[in-house]
Scaffold this motif. Structure first.
Motif: not given
Length: 438
Positions: A28, A100, A183, A186, A216, A221-222, A227
């Motif tokens: 990212d 992030s 997180y 992004p 991501h 991460n999400r 996302c």
């Protein structure tokens, strides 16, 4: 403090000034850095770029490059630490933080202006200022007559009780705020918003943001829902760019599109069999670690109608009709083997005289370049930036794809070895295994 207008309060402030750009080593951050580089190049903003990996690297980079620097931009670093306390900057130095990583340090949130946060995530439940900071230091009072001293002591005791209750409440608030790391949106998607407001939204910026959004999602991460929401402005910009591209230019210029694609790593830069063997979502369910795993994979290819000779050669060398039917055949064969849906909507980069490139493949390539086994991290960072270019021959992408294939093969060998030797151990709500040190 959080800025309100990312163009006027951030980007326009940098115009005409020299900037120190500190960027973390992750996908990212590389994508956001690429977007900022393109913006700086368009507006002739001079800058010094330094990749950093941790707090010690951050402090060293700032100490070595802060001469005559009044504006510092930090990408995916600095948001979760007290920047002023750690870096000890001059009072006229301003830090712009695009990070992030969450939660954001509370001292950065309530900075008087020296630390300016570019984006506030909706999920951040930041405590109120009065619940965290309190200024009730009082000077020693002069001795009072006996009748008034008793009431003063009672008032002091009441203040101590109130302060203790406030400290306990503050401790609980800070514990709840900082107990989990997570997180946010992004950083490259936020940088894309800056580029759009500065009328600099190009195919290169769209592609960089698309790769960051794919990272991501691929790295979990999400959540999938978050996302999708994070990428919603990106979808709008991609659709607008497609509308403005003339029909006769679609094959002559690079463009980004959203299309259904297979959830297979690097299959366009590999072979279909190799991608299936190393797909994290499919390979474990095919039980490739077992003796019958190879036969099961061959049966899957047979059900898809793909000869083994075709599946083992480079994807670009496969029969054209097989390539066109791959997504449909894979979707049709997946339920028999109880596989998850093997396709999804993804971002693709279409380049003149070159095959399409998936954003997911770029994620693997950039990670491999940053963590390359022989290339220093700083050099790998520069290769990762070069891999994001959308035109011309891309040697950095080839280097990253080759390294990513080796990494996937190593991970698959280790996973298959652990599973076949029954090295996976159950520990309550989770499983674990021990990687032997080499």
């Amino acid at each position: 403090m959080f800025i309100e207008d990312i163009r006027n309060d951030f980007y326009n402030v940098l115009l005409g000034n020299r900037v120190l750009l500190l960027v973390h080593y992750d996908v990212d951050a590389v994508c956001a850095c690429k977007i900022l580089q393109d913006l700086f190049k368009c507006d002739n903003i001079s800058y010094t770029l330094v990749p950093v990996g941790g707090i010690s690297d951050l402090k060293t980079a700032y100490d070595e490059n802060n001469e005559e620097i009044k504006y510092v931009v930090l990408v995916n670093c600095g948001g979760t630490i007290d920047l002023v306390d750690i870096l000890q900057p001059e009072e006229d130095v301003v830090f712009f933080v695009l990070d992030s990583h969450k939660p954001t340090d509370i001292c950065n949130v309530y900075s008087d202006g020296q630390v300016r946060l570019i984006y506030k995530d909706d999920e951040e439940n930041i405590p109120n200022f009065d619940d965290i900071f309190r200024d009730d230091d009082e000077d020693e009072e002069e001795p009072e007559p006996e009748p008034e001293r008793r009431s003063a002591l009672e008032a002091a005791a009441e203040r101590r009780r109130a302060r203790k209750a406030w400290e306990e409440r503050r401790h609980a608030l800070m514990f709840n705020y900082t107990q989990f790391s997570y997180y946010g949106k992004p950083s490259a998607c936020v940088a894309l918003e800056i580029a759009a407001r500065a009328s600099r939204c190009t195919t290169a910026t769209l592609w960089s943001a698309a790769v960051a959004a794919a990272a991501h999602e691929a790295l979990h991460n999400r959540s999938p829902a978050r996302c999708l929401l994070d990428a919603e402005p990106l979808h709008r910009y991609v659709a607008a760019a497609q509308r403005h591209t003339a029909d006769d230019d679609t094959h002559r210029v690079a463009r980004v599109s959203v299309e259904k694609d297979a959830s297979l790593p690097l299959y366009r830069l590999w072979s279909l069999e190799g991608a299936l063997r190393h797909a994290g979502a499919l390979a474990p369910l095919l039980r490739l670690h077992a003796r019958s795993g190879a036969a099961r994979l061959r049966q899957l290819l047979a059900d898809m109608g793909f000869p083994l000779q075709q599946a083992r050669q480079a994807y670009r060398s496969m029969d054209v009709e097989l390539r066109r039917s791959m997504l449909t055949a894979l979707e049709a064969a997946a339920p028999k083997y109880k596989l998850p849906v093997p396709t999804r909507a993804t971002f693709l980069l279409h380049r003149p005289h070159a095959p399409p490139l998936s954003a997911l493949d770029m994620v693997y390539a950039i990670m491999a370049l940053i963590e390359h086994e022989t290339i220093p991290r700083a050099e790998g960072f520069q290769h990762a930036l070069a891999a994001l270019q959308v035109t011309g021959e891309n040697e950095a992408l080839k280097l990253g794809a080759a390294a990513a294939r080796r990494a996937l093969e190593a991970v698959a060998r280790l996973a298959n070895s652990i599973l076949s030797s029954r090295g996976l151990m159950l520990a309550g709500p989770f499983n674990y295994f021990i990687v032997q040190e080499v």
